[in-house]
Motif scaffolding. Structure first.
Motif, mmCIF file in Angstrom:
data_model
loop_
_atom_site.group_PDB
_atom_site.id
_atom_site.type_symbol
_atom_site.label_atom_id
_atom_site.label_comp_id
_atom_site.label_asym_id
_atom_site.label_seq_id
_atom_site.Cartn_x
_atom_site.Cartn_y
_atom_site.Cartn_z
ATOM 1 N N ASP A 293 0.806 -1.220 0.000
ATOM 2 C CA ASP A 293 0.000 0.000 0.000
ATOM 3 C C ASP A 293 0.843 1.276 0.000
ATOM 4 O O ASP A 293 0.334 2.351 0.225
ATOM 5 N N ALA A 294 2.153 1.141 -0.236
ATOM 6 C CA ALA A 294 3.011 2.334 -0.213
ATOM 7 C C ALA A 294 2.577 3.317 -1.291
ATOM 8 O O ALA A 294 2.223 2.935 -2.399
ATOM 9 N N THR A 295 2.616 4.602 -0.945
ATOM 10 C CA THR A 295 2.216 5.633 -1.904
ATOM 11 C C THR A 295 3.220 5.704 -3.055
ATOM 12 O O THR A 295 4.426 5.864 -2.828
ATOM 13 N N ALA B 150 7.284 11.070 -13.428
ATOM 14 C CA ALA B 150 7.231 12.088 -14.483
ATOM 15 C C ALA B 150 7.174 13.481 -13.884
ATOM 16 O O ALA B 150 7.821 14.425 -14.370
ATOM 17 N N LEU B 151 6.404 13.607 -12.785
ATOM 18 C CA LEU B 151 6.277 14.906 -12.135
ATOM 19 C C LEU B 151 7.596 15.314 -11.471
ATOM 20 O O LEU B 151 7.988 16.495 -11.499
ATOM 21 N N LEU C 144 12.637 17.631 -3.913
ATOM 22 C CA LEU C 144 11.661 17.163 -4.907
ATOM 23 C C LEU C 144 10.506 16.379 -4.275
ATOM 24 O O LEU C 144 9.363 16.489 -4.708
ATOM 25 N N THR C 145 10.795 15.579 -3.251
ATOM 26 C CA THR C 145 9.726 14.778 -2.628
ATOM 27 C C THR C 145 8.738 15.629 -1.844
ATOM 28 O O THR C 145 7.671 15.140 -1.449
ATOM 29 N N VAL D 136 3.742 15.026 -5.631
ATOM 30 C CA VAL D 136 4.758 14.020 -5.944
ATOM 31 C C VAL D 136 4.434 12.686 -5.263
ATOM 32 O O VAL D 136 4.606 11.618 -5.844
ATOM 33 N N LEU D 137 3.954 12.759 -4.044
ATOM 34 C CA LEU D 137 3.627 11.537 -3.290
ATOM 35 C C LEU D 137 2.142 11.457 -2.966
ATOM 36 O O LEU D 137 1.741 10.851 -1.980
#
Length: 291
Positions: A75-77, A82-83, A110-111, A116-117
């Motif tokens: 279930d990890a996000t 690409a983003l 970036l994260t 992104v997540l």
């Protein structure tokens, strides 16, 4: 067999990468009082689950919960690669154009950029998953009902013990009841003899004595109490759902015991009545928990 209103049940059903947990607890209450905590995915089926619980449990203060445990690895996000690439190019371009240094820790920067997540998919309850969830609910209810039956068996045993004790105490009254007639007669005669120069008609004395004894007679109370005790046993044998009825019968038993006490003019009889009241009080306390 009667059932208790106290119970607990839990069930876990595995569906793909999920563990569907259903837990239900119940306590005594005059009517059904249902509190639910349901995972958002299953809330569209709340009315159906409420109906299942109401049909099976009938009465009691009920706390029901349905939740999901997921495999954290599965279930990890997901990372929107690409983003991330797009953000990286834009940030490098801006840093070069404006003349500012690029970040030393690109991954940290970036994260934390928007979306992104972020998970974008929306879960939909499928028929297969609902059947799995329904199975968990049914199993939890069955476990609670089984618990209630076990508790009900213990209640029934306790009730029978108390009924036996009241019947035994009721039988112990009889010798005192027979002997008190002569005691009352002798007490009245002794009282009359202590008054100087008083003459009395023995026939009239016997008539008055009979009238007095009739007012203190407890034969009807004993018979009605015996009937109530038998009816209590018969009602228990009718099965669950008789809790309120057993409560009413216990109240009637109390009336007859109280009347017997008010007519008991001997210490020995009154002591026995007190013991019967104690046994009945324990029945009244426990009958509140009978379904």
């Amino acid at each position: 067999m009667i059932q208790s209103m106290t119970g607990y049940g839990k069930a876990v059903v595995v569906f793909k990468d999920k563990k569907i947990n259903a837990e239900i607890k119940s306590f005594n209450s005059k009517q059904l009082d249902l509190l639910t905590r349901i995972a958002p995915l299953y809330r569209e089926k709340e009315m159906e689950m409420r109906q299942m619980i109401a049909t099976a449990l009938e009465r009691g203060k009920v706390d029901f919960a349905l939740w999901i445990e997921k495999d954290t690895g599965v279930d990890a996000t997901p990372v929107n690669a690409a983003l991330v690439e797009n953000y990286y190019k834009q940030l490098k371009e801006v840093a070069s154009r404006v003349g500012i240094p690029e970040p030393q820790d690109w991954m940290y920067t970036l994260t934390r950029m928007p979306d992104v997540l972020t998970k974008t998919e929306t879960e939909v309850l499928t028929d297969e998953e609902w059947q799995a969830a329904r199975q968990a609910v049914e199993q939890a209810i069955e476990a609670l009902v089984s618990f209630r039956r076990q508790e009900g068996a213990a209640l029934e045993k306790k009730f029978n013990e108390k009924i036996d004790n009241i019947e035994r105490l009721l039988a112990e009254i009889e010798p005192y009841e027979k002997s008190r007639v002569e005691k009352i007669r002798q007490r009245i005669v002794d009282g009359l003899q202590q008054i100087p120069g008083v003459e009395y008609d023995k026939n009239r004395l016997e008539q008055e004595l009979i009238y007095y004894i009739e007012k203190l007679d407890i034969s009807e109370e004993k018979q009605r109490l015996t009937n109530h005790l038998r009816y209590f046993r018969e009602t228990m044998a009718d099965g669950h759902g008789q809790g309120k009825k057993l409560g009413f019968i216990a109240q009637e038993m109390g009336r007859e015991i109280n009347t017997t006490g008010s007519k008991s003019n001997q210490a020995e009889m009154q002591n026995i009545v007190v013991q019967m009241k104690d046994e009945l009080e324990q029945i009244k306390e426990q009958v509140l928990n009978a379904l």
